[in-house]
Design an enzyme around this catalytic site. Structure first.
Site, short mmCIF file in Angstrom:
data_model
loop_
_atom_site.label_atom_id
_atom_site.label_comp_id
_atom_site.label_asym_id
_atom_site.label_seq_id
_atom_site.Cartn_x
_atom_site.Cartn_y
_atom_site.Cartn_z
N GLY A 1 0.81 -1.21 0.00
CA GLY A 1 0.00 0.00 0.00
C GLY A 1 0.84 1.26 0.00
N CYS A 2 1.94 1.24 0.74
CA CYS A 2 2.80 2.42 0.82
C CYS A 2 3.52 2.66 -0.50
CB CYS A 2 3.80 2.26 1.96
SG CYS A 2 3.01 2.09 3.57
N THR A 3 3.81 1.58 -1.23
CA THR A 3 4.41 1.72 -2.55
C THR A 3 3.43 2.36 -3.52
OG1 THR A 3 5.87 -0.19 -2.22
CG2 THR A 3 5.39 0.44 -4.50
#
Length: 201
Positions: A82-84
Site C-alpha cells: 500500500g505504501c508503494t
C-alpha cells in the site's frame, strides 16, 4: 483457558499484520478495520507541530522553514504494497502539485535513512520521504494507530503556508485515495485564497 484466549488473540493479530504487509494495495488491511482508529489529535484549524527530519538524500527538512502549502503524509512502512502505491501516486502528481498549487509533499515513516534511500531509488521519488526513527514526529502529531492499534496509521495532513491544518485524510486501506484528497484540499485552498480580499496584497 486464559492461555487459549491469549493464543487466539495473537493468531488474529498476526493474521491482520500478515494481510497488511503481504496483501494487495486494496487489501492492505481489511476494510472494516480502517475506521478502527484512535481520535485524531491535529484538527483542521490547528497549527501543525514543528519538526526537523532527514530525507533520503541526507538533507534536513524543517516544517517551520517551509513557506508554502505542504502535504504531510504519514505511512506505515517503506516498500510495503500500500505504501508503494501511495508513493507512486504522489510521484505521478508531484509536478502538478508544485506547479498548479505551489505546494510540496513530504512522506514520513519510522524507518531509517538507509531504508528511505532504498525506497526512493526503487520508485524514482523526487520529493522528500523523511526518517522518523523512534516515531517522535508521528507522536507529536498524535497520528492514530489502525487495525485495532496493531499498525501505524496512514494519515495525510494538508497544511497552508503558515502550517495551519486545512484537511485530514485518515484511510489505511485505500492508499491511493490520499492523493486525490490532498489535491482536492489544495484546490479548495487556492480557491479560498483567490476569493480573499487580501489576496492582492
Amino acid at each position: 483457558v486464559y492461555k487459549s484466549q491469549f493464543q487466539q488473540t495473537m493468531k488474529t493479530a498476526s493474521g491482520i499484520i500478515a494481510a497488511t504487509l503481504c496483501g494487495s494495495s486494496m487489501a492492505f488491511v481489511p476494510s472494516n478495520t480502517a475506521s478502527k482508529t484512535t481520535a485524531l489529535n491535529l484538527k483542521v484549524g490547528e497549527t501543525a507541530p514543528d519538526f526537523s527530519l532527514v530525507d533520503q538524500n541526507g538533507k534536513t527538512f524543517t516544517r517551520s522553514k517551509n513557506k508554502k502549502p505542504l502535504v504531510v503524509y504519514f505511512y506505515p512502512a517503506d516498500s510495503t504494497p500500500g505504501c508503494t502505491v501511495q508513493a507512486k501516486k504522489f510521484q505521478e502528481e508531484i509536478k502538478s502539485i508544485r506547479k498548479q498549487y505551489r505546494a510540496d509533499v513530504v512522506g514520513i515513516s519510522g524507518q531509517g535513512s538507509e531504508s528511505k534511500q532504498k525506497f526512493a531509488q526503487e520508485l524514482g521519488l523526487d520529493f522528500s520521504i523523511l526518517a522518523d526513527e523512534g516515531d517522535a514526529v508521528r507522536n507529536s502529531f498524535k497520528v492514530p494507530k489502525a487495525a485495532f492499534g496493531f499498525l501505524p496509521g496512514r494519515v495525510t495532513y494538508v497544511l497552508d503556508k503558515d502550517g495551519v491544518c486545512t484537511s485530514v485524510c485518515d484511510n489505511l486501506a485505500d492508499a491511493a485515495s490520499h492523493i486525490d484528497a490532498a489535491k482536492g484540499a489544495l484546490e479548495e485552498m487556492g480557491a479560498s485564497s483567490k476569493k480573499s480580499p487580501f489576496a492582492l496584497f
